[in-house]
Scaffold this motif. Structure first.
Motif, PDB file in Angstrom:
ATOM      1  N   ASN A  22       0.824  -1.212   0.000  1.00 16.36           N
ATOM      2  CA  ASN A  22       0.000   0.000   0.000  1.00 16.36           C
ATOM      3  C   ASN A  22       0.858   1.263   0.000  1.00 16.36           C
ATOM      4  O   ASN A  22       0.408   2.331   0.402  1.00 16.36           O
ATOM      5  N   ASP A  23       2.105   1.121  -0.461  1.00 16.35           N
ATOM      6  CA  ASP A  23       3.061   2.238  -0.551  1.00 16.35           C
ATOM      7  C   ASP A  23       3.371   2.853   0.809  1.00 16.35           C
ATOM      8  O   ASP A  23       3.732   4.026   0.891  1.00 16.35           O
ATOM      9  N   GLY A  24       3.249   2.070   1.863  1.00 20.57           N
ATOM     10  CA  GLY A  24       3.397   2.607   3.202  1.00 20.57           C
ATOM     11  C   GLY A  24       4.768   2.420   3.802  1.00 20.57           C
ATOM     12  O   GLY A  24       5.776   2.261   3.105  1.00 20.57           O
ATOM     13  N   PHE A  25       4.818   2.408   5.138  1.00 21.57           N
ATOM     14  CA  PHE A  25       6.054   2.348   5.889  1.00 21.57           C
ATOM     15  C   PHE A  25       6.169   1.000   6.608  1.00 21.57           C
ATOM     16  O   PHE A  25       5.173   0.428   7.056  1.00 21.57           O
ATOM     17  N   THR A 174       8.156   2.355   1.365  1.00 24.35           N
ATOM     18  CA  THR A 174       8.059   1.412   0.258  1.00 24.35           C
ATOM     19  C   THR A 174       7.622   2.073  -1.047  1.00 24.35           C
ATOM     20  O   THR A 174       7.635   1.417  -2.093  1.00 24.35           O
ATOM     21  N   ARG A 175       7.265   3.341  -1.002  1.00 23.81           N
ATOM     22  CA  ARG A 175       6.921   4.034  -2.245  1.00 23.81           C
ATOM     23  C   ARG A 175       8.173   4.397  -3.039  1.00 23.81           C
ATOM     24  O   ARG A 175       8.271   4.120  -4.230  1.00 23.81           O
ATOM     25  N   ASP A 176       9.134   5.016  -2.384  1.00 22.71           N
ATOM     26  CA  ASP A 176      10.332   5.457  -3.105  1.00 22.71           C
ATOM     27  C   ASP A 176      11.602   4.737  -2.649  1.00 22.71           C
ATOM     28  O   ASP A 176      12.693   5.048  -3.104  1.00 22.71           O
ATOM     29  N   LEU A 177      11.440   3.754  -1.747  1.00 22.49           N
ATOM     30  CA  LEU A 177      12.552   2.957  -1.202  1.00 22.49           C
ATOM     31  C   LEU A 177      13.570   3.797  -0.425  1.00 22.49           C
ATOM     32  O   LEU A 177      14.732   3.409  -0.279  1.00 22.49           O
ATOM     33  N   THR A 178      13.142   4.952   0.078  1.00 18.69           N
ATOM     34  CA  THR A 178      13.985   5.715   0.989  1.00 18.69           C
ATOM     35  C   THR A 178      14.229   4.881   2.246  1.00 18.69           C
ATOM     36  O   THR A 178      13.296   4.351   2.842  1.00 18.69           O
ATOM     37  N   ASN A 259       0.467   2.472   9.486  1.00 22.14           N
ATOM     38  CA  ASN A 259       1.490   3.436   9.067  1.00 22.14           C
ATOM     39  C   ASN A 259       1.820   4.396  10.204  1.00 22.14           C
ATOM     40  O   ASN A 259       2.986   4.738  10.435  1.00 22.14           O
ATOM     41  N   ALA A 260       0.794   4.834  10.916  1.00 20.78           N
ATOM     42  CA  ALA A 260       1.027   5.728  12.054  1.00 20.78           C
ATOM     43  C   ALA A 260       1.812   5.020  13.155  1.00 20.78           C
ATOM     44  O   ALA A 260       2.671   5.622  13.815  1.00 20.78           O
ATOM     45  N   ARG A 261       1.541   3.724  13.334  1.00 19.42           N
ATOM     46  CA  ARG A 261       2.298   2.977  14.352  1.00 19.42           C
ATOM     47  C   ARG A 261       3.771   2.856  13.979  1.00 19.42           C
ATOM     48  O   ARG A 261       4.648   2.908  14.849  1.00 19.42           O
ATOM     49  N   VAL A 262       4.064   2.673  12.705  1.00 21.56           N
ATOM     50  CA  VAL A 262       5.473   2.621  12.283  1.00 21.56           C
ATOM     51  C   VAL A 262       6.178   3.922  12.659  1.00 21.56           C
ATOM     52  O   VAL A 262       7.309   3.906  13.176  1.00 21.56           O
TER      53      VAL A 262
END
Length: 368
Positions: A22-25, A174-178, A259-262
């Motif tokens: 989901n393009d998240g963290f 996971t969207r831009d692999l930063t 995502n907020a928990r990450v």
């Protein structure tokens, strides 16, 4: 004759479950458990695969014949898929004799499949001087698992195996692999992270995983965003009111709150406040159990028994439907917490789980 030996680890995911597609963290770290590949280059285009952990003779395939439509449904699809992805991306790869030995528990939600893909791709990248960087290698391995194996997984597992650093957890967008490496020395703070392998097996390529991913995509479409990562946490209630399907609504709620928990866990770890991570783990398990519905009785029992015995927090880790849970505990309480989990399984006549302490280890590398 051997041209080299490579290793790639499994991983444990501290927090950030079902957010990667989901393009998240996410926030995994590599385990000391690895898949080791001993490799000899071949000039005849033949890929010869053998595993010390799987009975039977070596399997021979031709690199030129590798195709997702010809997958076998066996363990060899993972390394064959990695080689196919390299070739399909235009990289000139030839044959190889590869012998594998692994200490990554299979089916435990600890990314044994990603370790197998990554060690294969890294070995061939080195042998054939492809010059792939680690994020690029992870992308190709994800493509192998999605298209060749047929499992709709995100990018976390392959990136963790390829890119993690010893002593650190990896915060990954996971969207831009930063990538951001977060120091994660629990022992220095008197803490331990236990992994509890319930020994309940699962398979990501089965239908339930795919159903969750499709539901997340339906939620994003209903909300007019490219991925659920784009739904702000502060606007979650308003967003949920726009999703009609109650099952999709629950999936959306999990992804946005996860995502907020990450981000919360990342903040606690960066500040050295590791004990504050515990309740966030337990909160995440409740979300995976109730909203995403990917837990099972054994995983719930680990969380209940460990927290009841004084652990700081616990949750399932991995895709779900079995596999492993993680438990954050004071090191001094670890024996009592572990005993409580074992006793709880014994009281219910369940198969004894496997427990070990997780320590952040090195990512994929060449050994010789």
């Amino acid at each position: 004759m051997t041209d080299g030996v490579w290793a790639a680890p499994g991983r444990v995911n501290l927090i950030g479950e079902h957010t990667d597609y989901n393009d998240g963290f996410v926030m995994p770290f590599a385990l000391p458990h690895t898949t080791v590949a001993t490799v000899a280059r071949r000039d005849d285009g033949v890929l010869r695969l053998h595993s010390a952990d799987v009975p039977g003779d070596p399997v021979e395939l031709r690199v030129a014949d590798l195709d997702p439509g010809r997958r076998s449904g066996s363990w060899t699809d993972y390394p064959a898929g990695a080689v196919w992805a390299l070739a399909d991306a235009g990289h000139r790869v030839g044959g190889a004799d590869i012998h594998y030995e692994s200490t990554v528990p299979s089916g435990a939600g600890l990314s044994s499949s990603a370790a197998l893909e990554v060690v294969t791709a890294l070995a061939l990248s080195d042998l054939y001087e492809l010059g792939l960087d680690r994020p690029g290698l992870a992308r190709l391995c994800q493509r192998a698992e999605n298209l060749y194996v047929g499992a709709p997984t995100g990018i976390m597992d392959q990136t963790a195996s390829a890119c993690c650093v010893r002593g650190h957890a990896l915060h990954l967008d996971t969207r831009d692999l930063t990538r951001r490496q977060i120091p994660f020395d629990l022992a220095a703070h008197g803490l331990e992270l236990l992994v509890v392998d319930t020994r309940v097996k699962h398979s990501h390529s089965e239908g339930e995983y795919g159903r969750r991913r499709a539901g997340c995509e339906a939620g994003a479409a209903a909300l007019g965003v490219s991925a659920l990562r784009d739904v702000p946490y502060d606007s979650l209630d308003e967003a949920l009111g726009r999703v009609e399907d109650p099952e999709v609504r629950r999936l959306v709620r999990h992804v946005v709150t996860e995502n907020a928990r990450v981000e919360r866990v990342t903040g606690h770890a960066a500040a050295g406040d590791f004990r504050a991570i515990g309740p966030v783990l337990t909160e995440g398990h409740a979300s995976l159990r109730d909203d995403f519905a990917v837990s099972c009785a054994e995983l719930d029992l680990v969380v209940e028994a460990s927290v009841g015995a004084g652990a700081l927090g616990a949750r399932m880790t991995g895709g779900g439907f079995g596999g492993s849970a993680i438990v954050l505990t004071e090191a001094s309480r670890s024996p009592d917490v572990g005993k409580a989990v074992l006793d709880a399984f014994a009281d219910r006549s369940l198969r004894e789980p496997r427990l070990f302490t997780a320590v952040p280890a090195e990512g994929a590398r060449r050994l010789s």
